[in-house]
Write a protein that holds these residues in place. Structure first.
Motif, PDB file in Angstrom:
ATOM      1  N   VAL A 130       7.374  28.416 -12.184  1.00  0.00           N
ATOM      2  CA  VAL A 130       6.168  29.318 -12.647  1.00  0.00           C
ATOM      3  C   VAL A 130       4.693  28.642 -12.213  1.00  0.00           C
ATOM      4  O   VAL A 130       4.443  27.146 -11.637  1.00  0.00           O
ATOM      5  N   PHE A 131       3.617  28.617 -12.248  1.00  0.00           N
ATOM      6  CA  PHE A 131       2.747  28.640 -11.239  1.00  0.00           C
ATOM      7  C   PHE A 131       1.171  28.847 -12.733  1.00  0.00           C
ATOM      8  O   PHE A 131       0.986  30.261 -12.866  1.00  0.00           O
ATOM      9  N   ARG A 132       0.836  27.678 -13.135  1.00  0.00           N
ATOM     10  CA  ARG A 132      -0.176  27.845 -14.017  1.00  0.00           C
ATOM     11  C   ARG A 132      -1.169  26.757 -13.528  1.00  0.00           C
ATOM     12  O   ARG A 132      -1.156  26.343 -12.572  1.00  0.00           O
ATOM     13  N   VAL A 149       6.823  24.982 -12.137  1.00  0.00           N
ATOM     14  CA  VAL A 149       7.519  24.387 -11.842  1.00  0.00           C
ATOM     15  C   VAL A 149       8.090  25.045 -11.107  1.00  0.00           C
ATOM     16  O   VAL A 149       8.220  26.660 -10.307  1.00  0.00           O
ATOM     17  N   ILE A 150       8.742  24.611  -9.507  1.00  0.00           N
ATOM     18  CA  ILE A 150       9.191  24.587  -8.860  1.00  0.00           C
ATOM     19  C   ILE A 150      10.662  24.308  -9.070  1.00  0.00           C
ATOM     20  O   ILE A 150      11.280  23.381  -8.579  1.00  0.00           O
ATOM     21  N   PRO A 151      11.589  25.314  -9.234  1.00  0.00           N
ATOM     22  CA  PRO A 151      13.369  25.346  -9.348  1.00  0.00           C
ATOM     23  C   PRO A 151      14.405  25.276  -7.839  1.00  0.00           C
ATOM     24  O   PRO A 151      13.270  25.362  -7.414  1.00  0.00           O
ATOM     25  N   LYS A 152      15.072  24.438  -8.252  1.00  0.00           N
ATOM     26  CA  LYS A 152      15.803  24.009  -6.567  1.00  0.00           C
ATOM     27  C   LYS A 152      15.771  25.353  -6.231  1.00  0.00           C
ATOM     28  O   LYS A 152      16.180  25.383  -4.543  1.00  0.00           O
ATOM     29  N   GLY A 153      16.032  26.258  -6.545  1.00  0.00           N
ATOM     30  CA  GLY A 153      16.301  28.067  -5.889  1.00  0.00           C
ATOM     31  C   GLY A 153      15.789  28.329  -5.287  1.00  0.00           C
ATOM     32  O   GLY A 153      15.700  29.273  -4.202  1.00  0.00           O
ATOM     33  N   VAL A 154      14.408  27.560  -5.359  1.00  0.00           N
ATOM     34  CA  VAL A 154      13.599  28.267  -4.588  1.00  0.00           C
ATOM     35  C   VAL A 154      13.242  27.619  -2.973  1.00  0.00           C
ATOM     36  O   VAL A 154      12.436  27.717  -2.329  1.00  0.00           O
ATOM     37  N   LEU A 155      13.898  26.439  -2.584  1.00  0.00           N
ATOM     38  CA  LEU A 155      14.292  25.228  -2.086  1.00  0.00           C
ATOM     39  C   LEU A 155      14.963  25.787  -0.831  1.00  0.00           C
ATOM     40  O   LEU A 155      15.650  24.983  -0.761  1.00  0.00           O
ATOM     41  N   SER A 156      14.760  27.059  -0.667  1.00  0.00           N
ATOM     42  CA  SER A 156      15.799  28.216   0.828  1.00  0.00           C
ATOM     43  C   SER A 156      15.123  27.884   2.252  1.00  0.00           C
ATOM     44  O   SER A 156      13.852  27.001   2.385  1.00  0.00           O
ATOM     45  N   TYR A 157      15.571  27.459   3.238  1.00  0.00           N
ATOM     46  CA  TYR A 157      15.420  27.396   4.214  1.00  0.00           C
ATOM     47  C   TYR A 157      14.744  28.714   5.064  1.00  0.00           C
ATOM     48  O   TYR A 157      13.292  27.966   5.883  1.00  0.00           O
ATOM     49  N   ILE A 158      14.104  29.239   4.659  1.00  0.00           N
ATOM     50  CA  ILE A 158      13.127  30.408   4.467  1.00  0.00           C
ATOM     51  C   ILE A 158      11.699  30.056   3.719  1.00  0.00           C
ATOM     52  O   ILE A 158      10.530  30.401   4.494  1.00  0.00           O
ATOM     53  N   THR A 159      11.793  28.563   3.152  1.00  0.00           N
ATOM     54  CA  THR A 159      10.918  28.213   2.299  1.00  0.00           C
ATOM     55  C   THR A 159       9.860  26.672   2.860  1.00  0.00           C
ATOM     56  O   THR A 159       9.171  26.901   2.979  1.00  0.00           O
ATOM     57  N   ALA A 160      10.922  26.930   4.137  1.00  0.00           N
ATOM     58  CA  ALA A 160      10.402  24.526   5.086  1.00  0.00           C
ATOM     59  C   ALA A 160       9.001  25.056   5.789  1.00  0.00           C
ATOM     60  O   ALA A 160       9.321  26.667   6.744  1.00  0.00           O
ATOM     61  N   SER A 161       8.743  24.025   5.857  1.00  0.00           N
ATOM     62  CA  SER A 161       7.502  23.954   6.929  1.00  0.00           C
ATOM     63  C   SER A 161       8.067  22.932   8.098  1.00  0.00           C
ATOM     64  O   SER A 161       9.324  22.267   7.659  1.00  0.00           O
ATOM     65  N   ARG A 162       7.707  22.998   9.275  1.00  0.00           N
ATOM     66  CA  ARG A 162       7.845  22.010  10.653  1.00  0.00           C
ATOM     67  C   ARG A 162       6.556  20.934  10.404  1.00  0.00           C
ATOM     68  O   ARG A 162       4.991  21.582  10.046  1.00  0.00           O
ATOM     69  N   LEU A 163       6.948  19.652  11.024  1.00  0.00           N
ATOM     70  CA  LEU A 163       5.461  18.473  10.701  1.00  0.00           C
ATOM     71  C   LEU A 163       5.644  18.720  12.252  1.00  0.00           C
ATOM     72  O   LEU A 163       6.637  18.582  12.923  1.00  0.00           O
ATOM     73  N   PRO A 164       4.546  18.270  12.800  1.00  0.00           N
ATOM     74  CA  PRO A 164       4.017  17.939  13.755  1.00  0.00           C
ATOM     75  C   PRO A 164       4.775  16.905  14.413  1.00  0.00           C
ATOM     76  O   PRO A 164       4.560  15.576  13.572  1.00  0.00           O
ATOM     77  N   HIS A 165       5.040  16.683  15.978  1.00  0.00           N
ATOM     78  CA  HIS A 165       5.867  14.887  15.656  1.00  0.00           C
ATOM     79  C   HIS A 165       7.074  14.682  15.075  1.00  0.00           C
ATOM     80  O   HIS A 165       7.323  13.223  15.546  1.00  0.00           O
ATOM     81  N   TRP A 166       7.999  15.447  14.002  1.00  0.00           N
ATOM     82  CA  TRP A 166       8.904  14.986  13.096  1.00  0.00           C
ATOM     83  C   TRP A 166       9.834  16.216  14.212  1.00  0.00           C
ATOM     84  O   TRP A 166       9.491  16.862  14.824  1.00  0.00           O
ATOM     85  N   ASN A 167      10.915  15.354  15.142  1.00  0.00           N
ATOM     86  CA  ASN A 167      12.042  15.886  15.554  1.00  0.00           C
ATOM     87  C   ASN A 167      13.343  16.612  14.646  1.00  0.00           C
ATOM     88  O   ASN A 167      13.654  15.420  14.175  1.00  0.00           O
ATOM     89  N   GLN A 168      13.635  18.158  14.716  1.00  0.00           N
ATOM     90  CA  GLN A 168      15.102  17.469  13.984  1.00  0.00           C
ATOM     91  C   GLN A 168      14.669  17.503  12.372  1.00  0.00           C
ATOM     92  O   GLN A 168      15.981  16.645  12.106  1.00  0.00           O
ATOM     93  N   THR A 169      13.888  18.069  11.954  1.00  0.00           N
ATOM     94  CA  THR A 169      13.394  18.107  10.411  1.00  0.00           C
ATOM     95  C   THR A 169      12.232  19.627  10.190  1.00  0.00           C
ATOM     96  O   THR A 169      12.008  19.935  10.975  1.00  0.00           O
ATOM     97  N   LEU A 170      12.709  19.093   8.827  1.00  0.00           N
ATOM     98  CA  LEU A 170      12.066  20.638   7.599  1.00  0.00           C
ATOM     99  C   LEU A 170      12.150  19.718   6.376  1.00  0.00           C
ATOM    100  O   LEU A 170      12.353  18.430   6.091  1.00  0.00           O
ATOM    101  N   PHE A 202      11.543  20.510  -9.513  1.00  0.00           N
ATOM    102  CA  PHE A 202      10.233  19.925  -9.011  1.00  0.00           C
ATOM    103  C   PHE A 202       9.113  20.565  -9.937  1.00  0.00           C
ATOM    104  O   PHE A 202       8.803  21.341 -10.157  1.00  0.00           O
ATOM    105  N   MET A 203       8.045  19.179 -10.697  1.00  0.00           N
ATOM    106  CA  MET A 203       7.356  19.737 -11.655  1.00  0.00           C
ATOM    107  C   MET A 203       6.156  19.006 -11.539  1.00  0.00           C
ATOM    108  O   MET A 203       5.764  17.848 -10.961  1.00  0.00           O
ATOM    109  N   TRP A 204       4.981  19.816 -11.157  1.00  0.00           N
ATOM    110  CA  TRP A 204       3.425  19.231 -11.203  1.00  0.00           C
ATOM    111  C   TRP A 204       2.900  19.479 -12.235  1.00  0.00           C
ATOM    112  O   TRP A 204       2.716  20.646 -12.845  1.00  0.00           O
ATOM    113  N   LEU A 205       2.171  18.323 -12.627  1.00  0.00           N
ATOM    114  CA  LEU A 205       1.004  18.335 -14.062  1.00  0.00           C
ATOM    115  C   LEU A 205      -0.055  17.973 -13.875  1.00  0.00           C
ATOM    116  O   LEU A 205      -0.009  17.079 -13.413  1.00  0.00           O
TER     117      LEU A 205
END
Length: 278
Positions: free
Chosen positions: A25-27, A32-53, A239-242
């Protein structure tokens, strides 16, 4: 022995046969970001972090979070960062759910185990490496620190969920409590990250409507949340944001304790924008 277990699991794509409908849900008032959304194709990579998603659960964005960002981090054995924080004005909280970390803060080394809570004040030097052969999964919450005249900067805190006795909320017969890592009266802190604990059947019995913005990650159990004008069912891994002033209430709906990691901004004046007539 640890008293608590946490839900850190992320994973690959669901099967091609799965329906697209889900609980996301996005309002304007909440998400609401349910656990099933946390797939590896939705992950990001960060500068200066090794072997990290990193899964970015919240970030400052028009119509979304205003005060904080929150990442779910997955770091493989041997991975980590020597320069993790790119902004000197940012404070942070780490909360470890799985694996072990070797964390160096201002030259001092700490071994962090599941349930570990770490507060990192703005401007401090820190580095992180995974200890052992198990990936580490943890939350990293970041906020731009708001200094207050005449009040010192907060200090580093290294604690653990399993070592902190929860504070029972008034008039709840012990069914609703809060695990606090910072005392609510400490004005050095402009944000708190706590754990809310609700026994089966416990409720937040009114629609809280307040200035604090929230990020909530469900660590254990399941519950039903009233967010503005809709009911949503959530479980461990969601996860929820309010948004500030979003009406909110909930009850623990499962057979086990409902626990969630809670961010909120606090202890500061709202910043004012001056119009042309002032």
């Amino acid at each position: 022995m640890p008293r608590h277990k946490y839900f850190p699991t992320v994973g690959g794509l669901p099967p091609q046969s799965q329906l697209l409908s889900g609980r996301a849900v996005f309002r304007d008032t909440h998400a609401v970001i349910p656990k099933g959304v946390l797939s590896y194709i939705t992950a990001s990579r960060l500068p200066h972090w090794n072997q990290t998603l990193a899964w970015v659960l919240a970030r400052p964005l028009s119509g979304f979070a205003e005060t904080f960002s929150q990442y779910l981090m997955e770091v493989q054995p041997g991975g980590g960062s020597d320069t993790p924080e790119p902004e000197a004005s940012a404070e942070g909280v780490l909360f470890l759910m799985e694996g072990e970390l070797d964390l160096t803060i201002e030259g001092k080394k700490h071994r962090i185990v599941p349930g570990g809570y770490v507060f990192l004040p703005p401007g401090c030097s820190w580095a992180l490496r995974v200890h052992g052969q198990v990936p580490a999964r943890f939350h990293w919450i970041r906020k731009r620190y708001e200094a207050a005249e005449g009040i010192d900067l907060p200090e580093v805190i290294v604690s653990n969920d399993n070592d902190v006795e929860p504070e029972v909320m008034p008039d709840t017969d012990g069914k609703w409590s809060t695990t606090r890592f910072v005392h609510w009266s400490d004005m050095r802190h402009d944000m708190h990250v706590t754990i809310v604990n609700m026994e089966p059947g416990a409720v937040i019995p009114f629609l809280e409507t307040h200035v604090m913005e929230h990020g909530l990650y469900v660590l254990e159990g399941k519950g039903v949340y009233r967010l503005n004008d809709e009911w949503v069912e959530v479980e461990a891994g969601d996860f929820m944001w309010l948004r500030a002033f979003c009406p909110q209430g909930c009850y623990a709906s499962g057979p086990a304790t409902f626990r969630y990691l809670l961010y909120k901004d606090m202890n500061r004046h709202p910043q004012l924008s001056l119009g042309s007539g002032l």
